[in-house]
Write a protein that holds these residues in place. Structure first.
Motif, PDB file in Angstrom:
ATOM      1  N   UNK A  25       0.815  -1.217   0.000  1.00 31.43           N
ATOM      2  CA  UNK A  25       0.000   0.000   0.000  1.00 31.43           C
ATOM      3  C   UNK A  25       0.847   1.265   0.000  1.00 31.43           C
ATOM      4  N   UNK A  26       0.314   2.347  -0.556  1.00 31.31           N
ATOM      5  CA  UNK A  26       0.999   3.640  -0.530  1.00 31.31           C
ATOM      6  C   UNK A  26       0.149   4.667   0.202  1.00 31.31           C
ATOM      7  N   UNK A  27       0.544   5.930   0.103  1.00 36.76           N
ATOM      8  CA  UNK A  27      -0.242   7.011   0.717  1.00 36.76           C
ATOM      9  C   UNK A  27      -1.271   7.502  -0.290  1.00 36.76           C
ATOM     10  N   UNK A  28      -2.417   7.926   0.189  1.00 35.73           N
ATOM     11  CA  UNK A  28      -3.343   8.652  -0.691  1.00 35.73           C
ATOM     12  C   UNK A  28      -4.052   9.703   0.145  1.00 35.73           C
ATOM     13  N   UNK A  29      -3.597  10.935  -0.001  1.00 37.94           N
ATOM     14  CA  UNK A  29      -4.189  12.060   0.721  1.00 37.94           C
ATOM     15  C   UNK A  29      -4.501  13.187  -0.245  1.00 37.94           C
ATOM     16  N   UNK A  30      -4.597  14.417   0.294  1.00 43.05           N
ATOM     17  CA  UNK A  30      -5.000  15.563  -0.533  1.00 43.05           C
ATOM     18  C   UNK A  30      -4.035  15.778  -1.707  1.00 43.05           C
ATOM     19  N   UNK A  31      -2.741  15.557  -1.467  1.00 43.11           N
ATOM     20  CA  UNK A  31      -1.759  15.795  -2.534  1.00 43.11           C
ATOM     21  C   UNK A  31      -1.984  14.819  -3.700  1.00 43.11           C
ATOM     22  N   UNK A  32      -2.162  13.561  -3.353  1.00 47.04           N
ATOM     23  CA  UNK A  32      -2.372  12.558  -4.399  1.00 47.04           C
ATOM     24  C   UNK A  32      -3.721  12.798  -5.089  1.00 47.04           C
ATOM     25  N   UNK A  33      -4.730  13.160  -4.284  1.00 46.29           N
ATOM     26  CA  UNK A  33      -6.051  13.425  -4.875  1.00 46.29           C
ATOM     27  C   UNK A  33      -5.976  14.558  -5.893  1.00 46.29           C
ATOM     28  N   UNK A  34      -5.207  15.618  -5.576  1.00 44.87           N
ATOM     29  CA  UNK A  34      -5.186  16.732  -6.526  1.00 44.87           C
ATOM     30  C   UNK A  34      -4.391  16.380  -7.789  1.00 44.87           C
ATOM     31  N   UNK A  35      -3.489  15.413  -7.694  1.00 51.73           N
ATOM     32  CA  UNK A  35      -2.806  14.943  -8.915  1.00 51.73           C
ATOM     33  C   UNK A  35      -3.741  14.068  -9.751  1.00 51.73           C
ATOM     34  N   UNK A  36      -4.464  13.172  -9.082  1.00 49.29           N
ATOM     35  CA  UNK A  36      -5.303  12.211  -9.815  1.00 49.29           C
ATOM     36  C   UNK A  36      -6.600  12.865 -10.315  1.00 49.29           C
ATOM     37  N   UNK A  37      -7.096  13.836  -9.529  1.00 49.15           N
ATOM     38  CA  UNK A  37      -8.336  14.533  -9.901  1.00 49.15           C
ATOM     39  C   UNK A  37      -8.019  16.028 -10.037  1.00 49.15           C
ATOM     40  N   UNK A  38      -7.368  16.440 -11.131  1.00 45.36           N
ATOM     41  CA  UNK A  38      -6.927  17.835 -11.234  1.00 45.36           C
ATOM     42  C   UNK A  38      -8.103  18.806 -11.278  1.00 45.36           C
ATOM     43  N   UNK A  39      -7.852  20.003 -10.717  1.00 46.45           N
ATOM     44  CA  UNK A  39      -8.917  21.012 -10.608  1.00 46.45           C
ATOM     45  C   UNK A  39      -9.423  21.463 -11.975  1.00 46.45           C
ATOM     46  N   UNK A  40      -8.627  21.224 -13.029  1.00 42.68           N
ATOM     47  CA  UNK A  40      -9.105  21.599 -14.364  1.00 42.68           C
ATOM     48  C   UNK A  40     -10.291  20.739 -14.805  1.00 42.68           C
ATOM     49  N   UNK A  41     -10.432  19.556 -14.208  1.00 43.88           N
ATOM     50  CA  UNK A  41     -11.499  18.633 -14.636  1.00 43.88           C
ATOM     51  C   UNK A  41     -12.482  18.290 -13.531  1.00 43.88           C
ATOM     52  N   UNK A  42     -12.078  18.575 -12.266  1.00 44.38           N
ATOM     53  CA  UNK A  42     -12.869  18.078 -11.131  1.00 44.38           C
ATOM     54  C   UNK A  42     -13.216  19.199 -10.159  1.00 44.38           C
ATOM     55  N   UNK A  43     -14.398  19.110  -9.567  1.00 42.53           N
ATOM     56  CA  UNK A  43     -14.801  20.008  -8.503  1.00 42.53           C
ATOM     57  C   UNK A  43     -14.686  19.259  -7.179  1.00 42.53           C
TER      58      UNK A  43
END
Ligand SMILES: C[S@@+](CC[C@H](N)C(=O)[O-])C[C@H]1O[C@@H](n2cnc3c(N)ncnc32)[C@H](O)[C@@H]1O
Length: 275
Positions: A216-234
């Motif tokens: 397992x790895x980490x998944x927090x706000x930093x990873x979320x903003x990479x995987x779900x960029x603000x250009x495409x996601x609210x």
């Protein structure tokens, strides 16, 4: 533990983990199917480490409360990476239909037999990191919500992006994703120690996970903003939480692993990044 004793314990713990990891199957999807086959055939007899958020558990209750506030509960729900379906079943209390999806046919078979004849609940085997397969599903069921617990943090960056592509296809214009992922501060050793591992002994559920599953790895706000960029996601909401684990010792208390949760929707063309 004093310094030298602690250092010796760390060396033994690292060696134990390395020895256990040697037997992991290589292909990630085979790992999951082998794991679920081992569980159903009894060769993996320890409790499944994350399988603690079933009926009435505080963790599930808090997810359901947040979903009721933040999601359109008239839409179907797709539980991506549903495992044995214990949480998919809980979701039927809130959504008109729930489809549990897992890459492992063995997981889907055991979910079907454990939750047969629950109104509105069905299961399907599908690789959720294949957006084309998700698009086919979206065509079938229309706009849907998506729940993901404990899947992003075990995927490579490339597969995380593919999983987000699948989620995008499933949500359509009205759906939202609710994700909850472990997000343990510090390195792998502090994670293992927080669950009771020492150089002399690794608790059974943890030992089983190390030997049979992807790291397992980490998944927090930093990873979320990479995987779900603000250009495409609210981003609708996010926060810290705990992911429940089974007791590490028979008869012991259940455990909690630090985790991250978030709710997101697709960003409408020309829309703002916050609702
Ligand atoms: C840590 S378990 C969590 C299971 C369930 N969400 C829960 O919280 O009880 C991760 C699950 O994701 C599934 N999974 C892993 N990769 C997947 C993929 N590419 N597509 C669909 N399911 C996947 C695994 O088979 C496993 O059942």
């Amino acid at each position: 533990m004093n310094g030298p004793v602690r250092a010796g314990d760390t060396v033994r713990l690292v060696a134990r983990v390395a020895a256990l990891s040697l037997h992991r199957p290589r292909r990630p999807d085979r790992r999951w199917d082998d794991f679920w086959r081992g569980v159903s055939q009894g060769s993996l007899a320890e409790p499944i480490i994350w399988d603690a958020a079933g009926a009435g558990h505080d963790e599930t209750r808090s997810h359901l409360r947040a979903m009721a506030d933040l999601m359109d509960t008239s839409l179907p729900m797709v539980d991506l990476g549903c495992g044995n379906g214990a949480i998919s079943r809980q979701l039927t209390g809130l959504f008109p239909s729930v489809l549990g999806v897992d890459v492992s046919p063995e997981a889907v078979a055991s979910a079907r037999s454990a939750h047969a004849r629950v109104p509105g609940l069905s299961f399907r085997s599908l690789d959720a990191t294949r957006p084309a397969a998700a698009a086919g599903l979206a065509h079938e069921i229309g706009d849907a919500n998506v729940f993901v617990r404990g899947v992003f943090h075990v995927l490579s960056r490339r597969r995380q992006a593919s999983l987000a592509g699948s989620v995008e296809a499933l949500l359509g214009a009205r759906g939202r994703i609710y994700l909850v992922e472990t997000n343990v501060p510090g390195g792998a050793l502090s994670y293992l120690r927080s669950l009771g591992a020492t150089g002399d002994r690794i608790p059974g559920p943890l030992r089983q996970a190390i030997s049979a599953l992807p790291k397992p790895g980490h998944f927090g706000a930093r990873q979320r903003s990479r995987v779900f960029p603000a250009s495409r996601w609210t981003l609708v909401a996010e926060g810290s939480t705990f992911l429940a684990t089974v007791p590490m010792e028979p008869g012991g208390p259940p455990g909690n692993v630090p985790a991250y949760w978030a709710v997101l929707g697709r960003r409408p063309p020309g829309g703002s990044a916050r609702p």
